[in-house]
Design an enzyme around this catalytic site. Structure first.
Site, PDB file in Angstrom:
ATOM      1  N   GLU A 165       0.796  -1.265   0.111  1.00 40.41           N
ATOM      2  CA  GLU A 165      -0.138  -0.163   0.065  1.00 40.41           C
ATOM      3  C   GLU A 165       1.115   1.319  -0.185  1.00 40.41           C
ATOM      4  OE1 GLU A 165      -4.087  -0.785   2.137  1.00 40.41           O
ATOM      5  OE2 GLU A 165      -2.322  -0.977   3.406  1.00 40.41           O
ATOM      6  N   CYS A 167       3.815   8.591   0.750  1.00 43.14           N
ATOM      7  CA  CYS A 167       4.095   7.723   1.566  1.00 43.14           C
ATOM      8  C   CYS A 167       4.397   6.409   1.331  1.00 43.14           C
ATOM      9  CB  CYS A 167       3.227   7.821   3.087  1.00 43.14           C
ATOM     10  SG  CYS A 167       3.624   6.762   4.387  1.00 43.14           S
ATOM     11  N   CYS A 220       6.168  -6.336   8.429  1.00 46.27           N
ATOM     12  CA  CYS A 220       7.268  -5.719   9.081  1.00 46.27           C
ATOM     13  C   CYS A 220       7.456  -6.618  10.234  1.00 46.27           C
ATOM     14  CB  CYS A 220       6.784  -4.396   9.843  1.00 46.27           C
ATOM     15  SG  CYS A 220       8.113  -3.384  10.714  1.00 46.27           S
ATOM     16  N   CYS A 241       6.210  -3.385  16.850  1.00 45.28           N
ATOM     17  CA  CYS A 241       5.861  -2.338  17.767  1.00 45.28           C
ATOM     18  C   CYS A 241       4.406  -2.675  18.035  1.00 45.28           C
ATOM     19  CB  CYS A 241       5.880  -0.897  17.019  1.00 45.28           C
ATOM     20  SG  CYS A 241       7.591  -0.618  16.240  1.00 45.28           S
ATOM     21  N   CYS A 272       1.010  -0.605  16.197  1.00 42.27           N
ATOM     22  CA  CYS A 272       1.095  -0.463  14.939  1.00 42.27           C
ATOM     23  C   CYS A 272       0.515  -1.540  13.970  1.00 42.27           C
ATOM     24  CB  CYS A 272       2.743  -0.430  14.392  1.00 42.27           C
ATOM     25  SG  CYS A 272       2.827   0.078  12.414  1.00 42.27           S
ATOM     26  N   CYS A 295      -0.900   7.064   9.771  1.00 43.12           N
ATOM     27  CA  CYS A 295       0.199   6.243  10.277  1.00 43.12           C
ATOM     28  C   CYS A 295       0.001   4.991  10.915  1.00 43.12           C
ATOM     29  CB  CYS A 295       0.936   7.275  11.217  1.00 43.12           C
ATOM     30  SG  CYS A 295       1.594   8.738  10.240  1.00 43.12           S
TER      31      CYS A 295
HETATM   32  N1  SAH Z   1       9.294   1.210  10.501  1.00 38.92           N
HETATM   33  C1  SAH Z   1       9.383   2.746  10.438  1.00 38.92           C
HETATM   34  C2  SAH Z   1       8.602   3.146   9.170  1.00 38.92           C
HETATM   35  C3  SAH Z   1       7.169   3.205   9.479  1.00 38.92           C
HETATM   36  S1  SAH Z   1       6.784   4.767   9.838  1.00 38.92           S
HETATM   37  C4  SAH Z   1       9.384   3.603  11.383  1.00 38.92           C
HETATM   38  O1  SAH Z   1       8.904   2.987  12.466  1.00 38.92           O
HETATM   39  O2  SAH Z   1       9.507   4.756  11.494  1.00 38.92           O
HETATM   40  C5  SAH Z   1       5.150   4.834  10.261  1.00 38.92           C
HETATM   41  C6  SAH Z   1       5.285   5.729  11.528  1.00 38.92           C
HETATM   42  O3  SAH Z   1       3.636   5.697  11.949  1.00 38.92           O
HETATM   43  C7  SAH Z   1       6.179   5.659  12.668  1.00 38.92           C
HETATM   44  O4  SAH Z   1       6.419   6.682  13.108  1.00 38.92           O
HETATM   45  C8  SAH Z   1       5.102   4.646  13.377  1.00 38.92           C
HETATM   46  O5  SAH Z   1       5.669   4.629  14.745  1.00 38.92           O
HETATM   47  C9  SAH Z   1       4.122   5.396  13.379  1.00 38.92           C
HETATM   48  N2  SAH Z   1       2.792   4.688  13.903  1.00 38.92           N
HETATM   49  C10 SAH Z   1       2.546   3.393  13.818  1.00 38.92           C
HETATM   50  N3  SAH Z   1       1.587   3.041  14.452  1.00 38.92           N
HETATM   51  C11 SAH Z   1       0.814   4.096  14.595  1.00 38.92           C
HETATM   52  C12 SAH Z   1      -0.668   4.477  15.077  1.00 38.92           C
HETATM   53  N4  SAH Z   1      -1.379   3.601  15.514  1.00 38.92           N
HETATM   54  N5  SAH Z   1      -0.940   5.903  15.246  1.00 38.92           N
HETATM   55  C13 SAH Z   1      -0.008   6.999  14.946  1.00 38.92           C
HETATM   56  N6  SAH Z   1       1.155   6.463  14.427  1.00 38.92           N
HETATM   57  C14 SAH Z   1       1.490   5.111  14.271  1.00 38.92           C
END
Ligand code: SAH
Length: 370
Positions: free
Chosen positions: A94, A115, A122, A126, A129, A343
């Site tokens: 996506e 984006c 992944c 986390c 996420c 995000c």
């Molecule tokens: N793996 C990399 C690239 C992904 S960026 C990284 O972690 O930076 C995706 C962004 O969205 C990251 O900052 C992640 O922490 C954030 N993110 C993940 N889940 C989220 C959520 N539920 N709400 C808001 N931001 C989120």
């Protein structure tokens, strides 16, 4: 030169020249093809009228231009659009277009940000996420990354002028292909987007941050911090056990010593987890020590996960503490929440969606203008 198995848009200029030389073609053929692909933006070989028929037929048969098939796209009330692409092996990826957004760094602009995803799934798990929920499948190759840009530009008819590696996946765990894609996106003969408009985001892979620092381009780095103490960060980001804050910050100091660009800390505000004023103070001291900016992101709901977003008041109080400590901090307005394009909301496409494979974009759904 060994030429990698990739779509044409995953080859750099020298590789394309080598590929054509195998057929006895002169090296200017490569420039003709690059011109069609990146400047004239044609979507197939038959439009490349200065190549002879034999060469066109050969390329058609053996080398996809982008190799991405558009399965679907969804528009959001706030104009964010999420695209679903099928890769050559049938997996999905996506990509999210965020048109005319206030920039990632806060100032208003006419940025059209894309984006892009760097992996299918992944591995970093986390806890907040969606992207890691179904685990890791594979890295994207450079062509699959570049193709996301070309395809979205073709479908939306918008010129993208800012790219963030914040889609699915951990870009620094796929550094080789990500750097190659960045080279093609940045090149004059390629997409031609300036390095300052390319941001790589990482959950904090310290050794790869050093490697990124050692390469020449002045791309931007964003770090998904989300916790300013090991205790908080470890609770939501398993990577912190491998690279605790001290080691992460050491790599960031190294990065700062090599690059002019300021680092950005991304910090999701999650109710009751990391949103207290004391956390803001800690975050401020981390940010100050690295002259980093902070981008606060109110948590986006992910189905099946227990986390909540704090009230607007709590969000603003948190931002207020950072600012009063002299740290530039923006509070991101959400984009694309209603289509799960925000995000952390990108996830592997479940089996049921596989039913739509093979359905290309219905005519008339191509957007007009941008
Ligand atoms: N793996 C990399 C690239 C992904 S960026 C990284 O972690 O930076 C995706 C962004 O969205 C990251 O900052 C992640 O922490 C954030 N993110 C993940 N889940 C989220 C959520 N539920 N709400 C808001 N931001 C989120």
């Amino acid at each position: 030169m060994e030429i990698p198995q990739s779509s044409i848009c995953g080859l750099d200029r020298a590789e394309l020249q080598a590929l054509l030389a195998e057929r006895g073609e002169p090296s200017f053929r490569a420039d003709q093809i690059l011109d069609w692909l990146y400047k004239k933006r044609v979507g197939n070989y038959s439009a490349m009228t200065n190549l002879d028929r034999g060469l066109r037929a050969h390329l058609e048969e053996n080398h996809a231009l982008t190799g991405l098939e558009t399965v679907d796209w969804e528009g959001s009330g706030d104009e964010t659009r999420k695209y679903l692409f099928r890769l050559r092996d049938g997996r999905f990826v996506e990509t999210v277009l965020i048109p005319a957004s206030p920039s990632f760094y806060g100032e208003r602009s006419d940025r059209r940000t894309l984006c892009v995803s760097s992996q299918v799934g992944c591995a970093y798990d986390c806890k907040f996420c969606a992207s890691g929920l179904a685990g890791f499948t594979r890295n994207l190759d450079a062509g699959e990354i570049v193709a996301q840009v070309l395809e979205v530009e073709r479908l939306s008819k918008a010129r993208i002028n800012n790219i963030v590696f914040m889609g699915m996946g951990e870009p620094l765990a796929n550094l080789k292909h990500v750097l190659k894609a960045i080279g093609i996106i940045n090149a004059d003969w390629g997409i031609g987007i300036g390095a300052r408009h390319l941001t790589v985001s990482t959950s904090g892979l310290a050794p790869q941050i050093r490697k990124l620092a050692d390469q020449a381009l002045q791309i931007r780095l964003a770090v998904s911090l989300h916790g300013a103490s090991d205790e908080v960060r470890e609770r939501i980001m398993p990577i912190n056990r491998k690279y605790p804050l001290e080691i992460l910050f050491e790599s960031l100091r190294y990065y700062r010593s090599k690059k002019k660009q300021h680092i950005t800390f991304e910090y999701i505000l999650i109710e009751g987890v990391n949103d207290a004023p004391e956390e803001a103070k800690l975050l401020a001291s981390c940010a100050r020590s690295l002259s980093a900016k902070v981008n606060l992101i109110p948590y986006n709901l992910v189905e099946g996960l227990p986390w909540r977003r704090p009230s607007r008041e709590t969000q603003e109080r948190f931002q207020g503490v950072l600012r009063s400590e002299g740290v530039p901090a923006t509070l991101r307005r959400e984009k694309g929440h209603d289509i799960e394009a925000a995000c952390g909301q990108l996830r592997l496409i479940e089996e049921e969606k596989r039913g739509v494979v093979g359905v290309s974009l219905p005519a008339g759904r191509e957007e007009s203008g941008a």
